[in-house]
Design a protein around this motif. Sequence first.
Motif, PDB file in Angstrom:
ATOM      1  N   ARG A  10       0.826  -1.208   0.000  1.00  0.00           N
ATOM      2  CA  ARG A  10       0.000   0.000   0.000  1.00  0.00           C
ATOM      3  C   ARG A  10       0.859   1.258   0.000  1.00  0.00           C
ATOM      4  O   ARG A  10       0.640   2.149  -0.792  1.00  0.00           O
ATOM      5  CB  ARG A  10      -0.941  -0.008   1.201  1.00  0.00           C
ATOM      6  N   PHE A  11       1.788   1.343   0.930  1.00  0.00           N
ATOM      7  CA  PHE A  11       2.631   2.535   1.044  1.00  0.00           C
ATOM      8  C   PHE A  11       4.068   2.264   0.620  1.00  0.00           C
ATOM      9  O   PHE A  11       4.878   3.166   0.551  1.00  0.00           O
ATOM     10  CB  PHE A  11       2.594   3.077   2.474  1.00  0.00           C
ATOM     11  N   TYR A  12       4.386   1.032   0.371  1.00  0.00           N
ATOM     12  CA  TYR A  12       5.682   0.612  -0.159  1.00  0.00           C
ATOM     13  C   TYR A  12       5.472  -0.755  -0.804  1.00  0.00           C
ATOM     14  O   TYR A  12       4.503  -1.446  -0.500  1.00  0.00           O
ATOM     15  CB  TYR A  12       6.746   0.561   0.944  1.00  0.00           C
ATOM     16  N   PRO A  13       6.373  -1.133  -1.729  1.00  0.00           N
ATOM     17  CA  PRO A  13       6.184  -2.409  -2.420  1.00  0.00           C
ATOM     18  C   PRO A  13       6.198  -3.603  -1.468  1.00  0.00           C
ATOM     19  O   PRO A  13       6.954  -3.614  -0.492  1.00  0.00           O
ATOM     20  CB  PRO A  13       7.377  -2.482  -3.380  1.00  0.00           C
ATOM     21  N   SER A  14       5.392  -4.605  -1.759  1.00  0.00           N
ATOM     22  CA  SER A  14       5.399  -5.821  -0.945  1.00  0.00           C
ATOM     23  C   SER A  14       6.475  -6.793  -1.416  1.00  0.00           C
ATOM     24  O   SER A  14       6.894  -7.655  -0.669  1.00  0.00           O
ATOM     25  CB  SER A  14       4.026  -6.495  -0.976  1.00  0.00           C
ATOM     26  N   ASN A  15       6.947  -6.623  -2.632  1.00  0.00           N
ATOM     27  CA  ASN A  15       8.001  -7.468  -3.170  1.00  0.00           C
ATOM     28  C   ASN A  15       9.356  -6.985  -2.653  1.00  0.00           C
ATOM     29  O   ASN A  15       9.701  -5.813  -2.801  1.00  0.00           O
ATOM     30  CB  ASN A  15       7.957  -7.426  -4.702  1.00  0.00           C
ATOM     31  N   GLN A  16      10.128  -7.886  -2.041  1.00  0.00           N
ATOM     32  CA  GLN A  16      11.390  -7.499  -1.424  1.00  0.00           C
ATOM     33  C   GLN A  16      12.384  -6.905  -2.431  1.00  0.00           C
ATOM     34  O   GLN A  16      13.046  -5.911  -2.139  1.00  0.00           O
ATOM     35  CB  GLN A  16      12.030  -8.687  -0.717  1.00  0.00           C
ATOM     36  N   ALA A  17      12.472  -7.468  -3.622  1.00  0.00           N
ATOM     37  CA  ALA A  17      13.411  -6.948  -4.625  1.00  0.00           C
ATOM     38  C   ALA A  17      13.012  -5.538  -5.064  1.00  0.00           C
ATOM     39  O   ALA A  17      13.872  -4.657  -5.207  1.00  0.00           O
ATOM     40  CB  ALA A  17      13.471  -7.889  -5.826  1.00  0.00           C
ATOM     41  N   GLU A  18      11.724  -5.316  -5.265  1.00  0.00           N
ATOM     42  CA  GLU A  18      11.242  -3.979  -5.645  1.00  0.00           C
ATOM     43  C   GLU A  18      11.490  -2.967  -4.526  1.00  0.00           C
ATOM     44  O   GLU A  18      11.906  -1.835  -4.781  1.00  0.00           O
ATOM     45  CB  GLU A  18       9.751  -4.014  -5.961  1.00  0.00           C
ATOM     46  N   LEU A  19      11.246  -3.388  -3.294  1.00  0.00           N
ATOM     47  CA  LEU A  19      11.453  -2.510  -2.147  1.00  0.00           C
ATOM     48  C   LEU A  19      12.933  -2.156  -1.988  1.00  0.00           C
ATOM     49  O   LEU A  19      13.286  -0.994  -1.783  1.00  0.00           O
ATOM     50  CB  LEU A  19      10.926  -3.168  -0.872  1.00  0.00           C
ATOM     51  N   THR A  20      13.796  -3.135  -2.128  1.00  0.00           N
ATOM     52  CA  THR A  20      15.238  -2.898  -2.029  1.00  0.00           C
ATOM     53  C   THR A  20      15.699  -1.924  -3.109  1.00  0.00           C
ATOM     54  O   THR A  20      16.458  -0.985  -2.831  1.00  0.00           O
ATOM     55  CB  THR A  20      16.012  -4.226  -2.136  1.00  0.00           C
ATOM     56  N   ALA A  21      15.234  -2.120  -4.335  1.00  0.00           N
ATOM     57  CA  ALA A  21      15.604  -1.221  -5.438  1.00  0.00           C
ATOM     58  C   ALA A  21      15.113   0.203  -5.169  1.00  0.00           C
ATOM     59  O   ALA A  21      15.827   1.178  -5.434  1.00  0.00           O
ATOM     60  CB  ALA A  21      15.038  -1.747  -6.755  1.00  0.00           C
ATOM     61  N   LEU A  22      13.913   0.337  -4.638  1.00  0.00           N
ATOM     62  CA  LEU A  22      13.359   1.648  -4.347  1.00  0.00           C
ATOM     63  C   LEU A  22      14.166   2.360  -3.257  1.00  0.00           C
ATOM     64  O   LEU A  22      14.465   3.551  -3.364  1.00  0.00           O
ATOM     65  CB  LEU A  22      11.898   1.514  -3.921  1.00  0.00           C
TER      66      LEU A  22
END
Length: 106
Positions: A10-22
Amino acid sequence: MLRLPAVAGRFYPSNQAELTALIHKYAAIDASKPPILARACLVPHAGYVYSGHVAGAVLARIVPRGKSSFSGVRHYPRGEQAAILSKGRGARRWETRKLMRNLQKF
């Protein structure tokens, strides 16, 4: 207490790879700006899409002195006015630590 991601997706990606990249994108170090020795720092946390770029830019530039402490607001009307988790099973165990360990590899 194990603090699991409550609003992932919702407020950040739930996918760990996407979150790390962000996080890497928002916290990229700008070599043209010198680091700042910090005794205290206040950064927004309105959700990565809203304030992640601001929080990342600040955190990328500061050099903390000694130990760090993190605090935040509660988002619900119920509960204590202030609280600290200082002992017990979850005092040092937050789900976010997994992400931080992965980021340290970079």
